[in-house]
Design a protein around this motif. Structure first.
Motif, short mmCIF file in Angstrom:
data_model
loop_
_atom_site.label_atom_id
_atom_site.label_comp_id
_atom_site.label_asym_id
_atom_site.label_seq_id
_atom_site.Cartn_x
_atom_site.Cartn_y
_atom_site.Cartn_z
N PHE A 43 0.86 -1.18 0.00
CA PHE A 43 0.00 0.00 0.00
C PHE A 43 0.90 1.23 0.00
CE2 PHE A 43 -2.64 -3.40 1.38
CZ PHE A 43 -3.93 -3.06 1.02
N LEU A 44 0.30 2.38 -0.30
CA LEU A 44 1.07 3.62 -0.39
C LEU A 44 0.80 4.56 0.78
CD1 LEU A 44 0.70 4.22 -4.22
CD2 LEU A 44 2.65 3.26 -3.00
N GLY A 45 0.02 4.10 1.73
CA GLY A 45 -0.27 4.90 2.92
C GLY A 45 -1.47 4.35 3.66
N TYR A 46 -1.74 4.92 4.82
CA TYR A 46 -2.86 4.47 5.64
C TYR A 46 -3.14 5.50 6.72
CZ TYR A 46 0.74 3.08 9.03
OH TYR A 46 1.79 3.07 9.92
N ASN A 47 -4.24 5.33 7.43
CA ASN A 47 -4.57 6.16 8.60
C ASN A 47 -4.01 5.48 9.85
OD1 ASN A 47 -7.19 6.34 6.68
ND2 ASN A 47 -6.80 8.34 7.62
N ARG A 48 -3.23 6.20 10.62
CA ARG A 48 -2.71 5.66 11.88
C ARG A 48 -3.82 5.66 12.93
NH1 ARG A 48 1.48 8.88 14.25
NH2 ARG A 48 1.72 7.09 15.64
N THR A 49 -3.95 4.57 13.64
CA THR A 49 -4.87 4.45 14.77
C THR A 49 -4.16 3.71 15.89
OG1 THR A 49 -5.80 2.36 13.94
CG2 THR A 49 -6.91 4.42 13.26
N VAL A 50 -4.84 3.58 17.01
CA VAL A 50 -4.25 2.93 18.19
C VAL A 50 -5.11 1.75 18.59
CG1 VAL A 50 -3.56 3.25 20.59
CG2 VAL A 50 -3.28 5.13 18.96
N ALA A 51 -4.49 0.62 18.85
CA ALA A 51 -5.22 -0.56 19.30
C ALA A 51 -5.84 -0.30 20.67
CB ALA A 51 -4.29 -1.77 19.37
N ILE A 52 -7.02 -0.88 20.92
CA ILE A 52 -7.70 -0.73 22.20
C ILE A 52 -8.15 -2.11 22.69
CG2 ILE A 52 -8.45 1.64 21.76
CD1 ILE A 52 -11.21 0.51 21.01
N PRO A 53 -8.39 -2.27 24.01
CA PRO A 53 -8.81 -3.57 24.53
C PRO A 53 -10.12 -4.08 23.93
CG PRO A 53 -8.10 -2.13 26.32
CD PRO A 53 -8.15 -1.28 25.09
N GLU A 54 -11.01 -3.16 23.54
CA GLU A 54 -12.31 -3.56 23.00
C GLU A 54 -12.21 -4.11 21.58
OE1 GLU A 54 -12.79 -0.37 26.06
OE2 GLU A 54 -11.54 -0.62 24.28
N GLY A 55 -11.07 -3.93 20.94
CA GLY A 55 -10.90 -4.38 19.57
C GLY A 55 -9.93 -5.54 19.47
N GLU A 56 -9.98 -6.22 18.34
CA GLU A 56 -9.12 -7.36 18.07
C GLU A 56 -8.38 -7.06 16.76
OE1 GLU A 56 -9.65 -12.24 17.79
OE2 GLU A 56 -11.39 -10.91 17.73
N VAL A 57 -7.08 -6.87 16.85
CA VAL A 57 -6.28 -6.54 15.67
C VAL A 57 -5.92 -7.82 14.94
CG1 VAL A 57 -4.14 -5.51 14.82
CG2 VAL A 57 -5.37 -4.44 16.72
N LEU A 58 -6.30 -7.88 13.66
CA LEU A 58 -6.06 -9.08 12.85
C LEU A 58 -4.85 -8.92 11.94
CD1 LEU A 58 -9.73 -9.87 11.74
CD2 LEU A 58 -8.58 -10.40 13.92
N ALA A 59 -4.56 -7.69 11.56
CA ALA A 59 -3.41 -7.42 10.71
C ALA A 59 -2.87 -6.04 11.06
CB ALA A 59 -3.79 -7.48 9.23
N THR A 60 -1.57 -5.87 10.92
CA THR A 60 -0.93 -4.60 11.22
C THR A 60 -0.26 -4.05 9.97
OG1 THR A 60 1.13 -5.70 11.91
CG2 THR A 60 -0.50 -5.23 13.63
N ILE A 61 0.02 -2.74 10.01
CA ILE A 61 0.75 -2.08 8.94
C ILE A 61 1.66 -1.06 9.61
CG2 ILE A 61 -1.09 -0.38 8.54
CD1 ILE A 61 -0.35 -0.59 5.51
N GLY A 62 2.95 -1.12 9.34
CA GLY A 62 3.88 -0.37 10.16
C GLY A 62 3.78 -0.89 11.59
N ASP A 63 3.62 0.01 12.53
CA ASP A 63 3.40 -0.39 13.93
C ASP A 63 1.95 -0.19 14.35
OD1 ASP A 63 6.12 -1.04 14.35
OD2 ASP A 63 6.59 1.08 14.65
N ASP A 64 1.05 -0.09 13.38
CA ASP A 64 -0.33 0.31 13.66
C ASP A 64 -1.33 -0.74 13.18
OD1 ASP A 64 0.44 3.05 14.52
OD2 ASP A 64 1.06 3.24 12.43
N PRO A 65 -2.57 -0.68 13.68
CA PRO A 65 -3.61 -1.59 13.19
C PRO A 65 -3.88 -1.38 11.69
CG PRO A 65 -4.29 -0.59 15.27
CD PRO A 65 -3.06 0.15 14.81
N PHE A 66 -4.10 -2.47 11.00
CA PHE A 66 -4.49 -2.43 9.59
C PHE A 66 -5.93 -2.93 9.44
CE2 PHE A 66 -4.41 -4.69 5.36
CZ PHE A 66 -4.48 -3.55 4.58
N ILE A 67 -6.22 -4.09 10.00
CA ILE A 67 -7.58 -4.62 10.09
C ILE A 67 -7.85 -4.96 11.54
CG2 ILE A 67 -9.18 -6.45 9.40
CD1 ILE A 67 -7.61 -6.73 6.81
N ALA A 68 -8.96 -4.45 12.07
CA ALA A 68 -9.36 -4.76 13.44
C ALA A 68 -10.87 -4.93 13.47
CB ALA A 68 -8.94 -3.66 14.41
N VAL A 69 -11.34 -5.75 14.39
CA VAL A 69 -12.77 -6.01 14.53
C VAL A 69 -13.15 -5.92 16.00
CG1 VAL A 69 -12.85 -7.50 12.49
CG2 VAL A 69 -12.42 -8.52 14.75
N GLY A 70 -14.43 -5.78 16.26
CA GLY A 70 -14.91 -5.72 17.63
C GLY A 70 -16.41 -5.90 17.70
#
Length: 249
Positions: free
Chosen positions: A178-205
């Motif tokens: 990919f050529l970029g993404y939105n940085r976000t922060v993982a939280i206990p209420e979510g489940e991170v399935l894939a990362t990009i850089g040091d950040d969540p890429f796909i997460a569900v909850g």
């Protein structure tokens, strides 16, 4: 009967000034980036209703009854102001429903929600999108930043799958770049399935009786590279996420 999916956003207009010596002239254009994901979701057996950005202020649902017609609501590259400031409020000073609150209630009541990345997703360019300052933050499986959240990677950046999950069923471990993404922060209420850089890429909850997911890069160009939108597993990706969110998996 096919399950109905609502997609809002993924369109833009440009107005260009051309300067040729002493003279200038102008051109304008309208474009949509929804085609890639709309085709994928329809091929997965869903019925898609699409509201482009310029129609969303007045066409996006304003009642719970309207939202409940859909199995999933997808916001992609559409800022919170587009939902919060319909013409009746911004131009006429009238009270109108808070559609960010409606989305939150819809998910808590059993609906499903997906936010896809872009310049006008999450916190967005110049922090203009600011979903982290709306009720939508309460049903996101990640936390939005308070500042411009874009991570630009013109050199290309490759996601990493970190957890097996029904939403990613059948996908290989290797992703296109990919050529970029939105940085976000993982939280206990979510489940991170894939990362990009040091950040969540796909997460569900799960929130209330419903579910939500995020895909923090673009479903179309420009962050979505040609290699991604032509990826042999592109359709399978969105099918898996939608099947999970709508309890079809």
């Amino acid at each position: 009967m096919a399950k109905k999916i609502l997609i809002a956003g993924e369109s833009w207009m440009t107005y260009t000034t051309h300067v040729k010596g002493f003279d200038t002239f102008y051109t304008s254009s309208y474009e949509e980036g929804v085609g890639f994901i709309r085709d994928a979701i329809e091929k997965a057996g869903y019925e898609v209703e699409y509201i482009p950005n310029h129609l969303a202020p007045d066409k996006f649902p304003t009642t719970s009854e309207e939202l409940n017609k859909y199995e999933c609501v997808i916001l992609s590259d559409i800022g919170s102001n587009t939902l919060l400031l319909p013409n009746d409020t911004f131009a006429k000073g009238l009270k109108t429903p808070n559609r960010c609150e409606l989305i939150k209630d819809y998910v808590n009541g059993g609906g499903s929600f997906l936010m896809i990345g872009g310049y006008m997703s999450f916190t967005g360019i110049d922090a203009k999108t600011r979903y982290g300052q709306t009720a939508v933050k309460d049903i996101l499986p990640v936390k939005c930043l308070d500042i411009d959240d874009r991570a630009e990677h013109p050199e290309g950046i490759v996601p990493i799958t970190v957890k097996e999950h029904d939403a990613l069923k059948g996908l290989p471990k290797e992703w296109p770049h990919f050529l970029g993404y939105n940085r976000t922060v993982a939280i206990p209420e979510g489940e991170v399935l894939a990362t990009i850089g040091d950040d969540p890429f796909i997460a569900v909850g799960e929130f209330g009786k419903g579910k939500s997911a995020v895909f923090t890069s673009d479903c179309a160009p420009h962050w979505g590279s040609p290699e991604f939108v032509s990826w042999e597993f592109y359709n399978e990706l969105w099918k898996g996420i939608l099947d999970y969110l709508t309890n079809k998996a």
